[in-house]
Design a protein around this motif. Sequence first.
Motif, PDB file in Angstrom:
ATOM      1  N   THR A 141     -13.091 -86.755 -15.908  1.00 19.88           N
ATOM      2  CA  THR A 141     -11.982 -85.715 -15.923  1.00 19.88           C
ATOM      3  C   THR A 141     -10.979 -85.702 -17.255  1.00 19.88           C
ATOM      4  O   THR A 141     -10.551 -86.952 -17.336  1.00 19.88           O
ATOM      5  N   GLN A 142     -11.095 -84.520 -17.762  1.00 15.91           N
ATOM      6  CA  GLN A 142     -10.014 -84.569 -18.989  1.00 15.91           C
ATOM      7  C   GLN A 142      -8.972 -83.547 -18.623  1.00 15.91           C
ATOM      8  O   GLN A 142      -9.309 -82.490 -17.922  1.00 15.91           O
ATOM      9  N   ILE A 143      -8.062 -83.902 -19.048  1.00 14.61           N
ATOM     10  CA  ILE A 143      -6.613 -83.048 -18.661  1.00 14.61           C
ATOM     11  C   ILE A 143      -6.065 -82.330 -19.990  1.00 14.61           C
ATOM     12  O   ILE A 143      -6.159 -83.262 -21.226  1.00 14.61           O
ATOM     13  N   ALA A 144      -5.678 -81.222 -19.948  1.00 16.57           N
ATOM     14  CA  ALA A 144      -5.017 -80.480 -20.941  1.00 16.57           C
ATOM     15  C   ALA A 144      -3.703 -79.969 -20.535  1.00 16.57           C
ATOM     16  O   ALA A 144      -3.742 -79.296 -19.444  1.00 16.57           O
ATOM     17  N   VAL A 145      -2.776 -80.148 -21.112  1.00 16.85           N
ATOM     18  CA  VAL A 145      -1.335 -79.594 -20.757  1.00 16.85           C
ATOM     19  C   VAL A 145      -0.961 -78.630 -21.900  1.00 16.85           C
ATOM     20  O   VAL A 145      -1.083 -78.809 -23.155  1.00 16.85           O
ATOM     21  N   LYS A 146      -0.511 -77.310 -21.615  1.00 18.98           N
ATOM     22  CA  LYS A 146      -0.460 -76.253 -22.412  1.00 18.98           C
ATOM     23  C   LYS A 146       1.091 -75.492 -22.099  1.00 18.98           C
ATOM     24  O   LYS A 146       1.141 -75.286 -20.787  1.00 18.98           O
ATOM     25  N   ALA A 180      -7.585 -79.285 -15.366  1.00 22.17           N
ATOM     26  CA  ALA A 180      -8.292 -80.358 -15.201  1.00 22.17           C
ATOM     27  C   ALA A 180      -9.760 -80.126 -15.107  1.00 22.17           C
ATOM     28  O   ALA A 180     -10.222 -79.442 -14.273  1.00 22.17           O
ATOM     29  N   THR A 181     -10.496 -80.772 -16.211  1.00 25.74           N
ATOM     30  CA  THR A 181     -11.878 -80.320 -16.336  1.00 25.74           C
ATOM     31  C   THR A 181     -12.747 -81.443 -15.881  1.00 25.74           C
ATOM     32  O   THR A 181     -12.717 -82.682 -16.576  1.00 25.74           O
ATOM     33  N   GLY A 267     -25.542 -77.352 -19.122  1.00 22.41           N
ATOM     34  CA  GLY A 267     -26.346 -77.438 -17.788  1.00 22.41           C
ATOM     35  C   GLY A 267     -25.565 -78.912 -17.214  1.00 22.41           C
ATOM     36  O   GLY A 267     -26.173 -79.539 -16.306  1.00 22.41           O
ATOM     37  N   VAL A 268     -24.480 -79.005 -17.661  1.00 32.02           N
ATOM     38  CA  VAL A 268     -23.649 -80.004 -17.031  1.00 32.02           C
ATOM     39  C   VAL A 268     -22.709 -79.629 -15.775  1.00 32.02           C
ATOM     40  O   VAL A 268     -21.932 -78.673 -15.963  1.00 32.02           O
ATOM     41  N   PRO A 269     -23.177 -80.207 -14.678  1.00 34.59           N
ATOM     42  CA  PRO A 269     -22.036 -79.689 -13.566  1.00 34.59           C
ATOM     43  C   PRO A 269     -20.821 -79.970 -13.890  1.00 34.59           C
ATOM     44  O   PRO A 269     -20.161 -80.880 -14.217  1.00 34.59           O
ATOM     45  N   THR A 270     -19.749 -78.856 -13.720  1.00 36.00           N
ATOM     46  CA  THR A 270     -18.564 -78.831 -14.279  1.00 36.00           C
ATOM     47  C   THR A 270     -17.547 -78.067 -13.311  1.00 36.00           C
ATOM     48  O   THR A 270     -18.048 -76.963 -12.489  1.00 36.00           O
ATOM     49  N   HIS A 271     -16.444 -78.539 -13.242  1.00 29.81           N
ATOM     50  CA  HIS A 271     -15.288 -77.999 -12.416  1.00 29.81           C
ATOM     51  C   HIS A 271     -13.864 -78.146 -13.086  1.00 29.81           C
ATOM     52  O   HIS A 271     -13.521 -79.217 -13.509  1.00 29.81           O
ATOM     53  N   THR A 272     -13.493 -76.925 -13.128  1.00 31.59           N
ATOM     54  CA  THR A 272     -11.987 -76.844 -14.026  1.00 31.59           C
ATOM     55  C   THR A 272     -11.149 -76.133 -12.968  1.00 31.59           C
ATOM     56  O   THR A 272     -11.317 -75.136 -12.307  1.00 31.59           O
ATOM     57  N   GLN A 273      -9.905 -77.070 -12.830  1.00 31.18           N
ATOM     58  CA  GLN A 273      -9.020 -76.475 -11.875  1.00 31.18           C
ATOM     59  C   GLN A 273      -7.755 -76.248 -12.706  1.00 31.18           C
ATOM     60  O   GLN A 273      -7.393 -76.999 -13.613  1.00 31.18           O
ATOM     61  N   VAL A 274      -6.998 -75.187 -12.520  1.00 33.38           N
ATOM     62  CA  VAL A 274      -5.937 -74.699 -13.141  1.00 33.38           C
ATOM     63  C   VAL A 274      -4.837 -74.527 -12.368  1.00 33.38           C
ATOM     64  O   VAL A 274      -4.555 -74.141 -11.111  1.00 33.38           O
ATOM     65  N   ALA A 275      -3.677 -75.216 -12.716  1.00 34.10           N
ATOM     66  CA  ALA A 275      -2.126 -75.247 -12.117  1.00 34.10           C
ATOM     67  C   ALA A 275      -1.219 -74.922 -12.840  1.00 34.10           C
ATOM     68  O   ALA A 275      -1.183 -75.308 -14.133  1.00 34.10           O
ATOM     69  N   ASN A 276      -0.237 -73.923 -12.698  1.00 34.45           N
ATOM     70  CA  ASN A 276       0.748 -73.471 -13.101  1.00 34.45           C
ATOM     71  C   ASN A 276       2.055 -74.147 -12.537  1.00 34.45           C
ATOM     72  O   ASN A 276       2.218 -74.055 -11.544  1.00 34.45           O
ATOM     73  N   TYR A 277       2.915 -74.461 -13.604  1.00 34.65           N
ATOM     74  CA  TYR A 277       4.322 -75.348 -13.072  1.00 34.65           C
ATOM     75  C   TYR A 277       5.409 -74.554 -13.736  1.00 34.65           C
ATOM     76  O   TYR A 277       5.178 -74.353 -15.095  1.00 34.65           O
ATOM     77  N   ALA A 278       6.333 -74.558 -13.240  1.00 33.70           N
ATOM     78  CA  ALA A 278       7.614 -74.151 -13.482  1.00 33.70           C
ATOM     79  C   ALA A 278       8.637 -75.202 -13.684  1.00 33.70           C
ATOM     80  O   ALA A 278       9.179 -75.411 -12.496  1.00 33.70           O
TER      81      ALA A 278
END
Length: 285
Positions: A141-146, A180-181, A267-278
């Motif tokens: 799992t790789q996390i990216a903050v934007k 979160a990928t 062909g890699v099983p992938t799931h990306t979850q996106v969350a927004n925060y204030a």
Amino acid sequence: MIRNQRGATLIIVLVLLVAITVIGSLAIRSSVLSLKVSTLSQAQQLLLQNSDAALFKIEDPDQLMKNMALNGMFGYIKGESNVGRELVFCFKSANANFFSLSNSSLISWNGSSIKNDGLGNTGFCKMESGFFTSGRSAVITQIAVKAMDAKDAVAFQHMQKGTDPESSKKDPAQMYTIYATSIFPNLSSPTDMKDSELKTAVNTCFNSRFNSIPSEKQNELSLDIANEDTKSKDPAASDEDKKASEEAKKKLELAAVTVSECLSKLGVPTHTQVANYALTQTLSK
């Protein structure tokens, strides 16, 4: 007395054997299909659970102040100077701390190309031992903050109704988006790539792609791709210029591919979850 042998019994036995073989084959095929469906369902659950686990750690109230500090995941990426950049780190089971700036990387735009050498390259996940989220070595799992661009925010969208920023002594809210990928590399679809080539390709998806490209930047890339395509087809252009335009076009097309799109193409099983925060802070003297 000699009697003629017609062999009816043999024919009936052969027909029964063929029927039993067909029924057995169908039963095995059905079992294999059910096993694949069950395996894929379990894999999707693991991918979702790992993405959720990462978001739960980000939302941990005990770590919120630390994350809002200048060397925290939110504090570092905050501000207009970091708009468009992504702070990336790998969710590793071996790490005592969920987030550390020293184990993070920064992806930014360098014109129309991607620059990934900010803060070093230790934050990107790799298809190697030690980069998995648990001891089972199943999911990465790789996390990216934007940080959200203030120009994209709706006026007063994240202010509490009836609150005056001055009297309440609250810092204006900052919007963040978390990606979160998660991938399940052991269930990758068969490709023409060797294992070493697939690992390199997956690592490239993680360390050379954005998780989300703003529409403004996407339009800019589309225009640049169209211009390079026109140059490569110009009859008056030399072969060297056409070749350079083709290479430039390929680089631009790669820059327009997100992390999840890149992994899916492999062909890699992938799931990306996106969350927004204030997030907002109370000011004090």
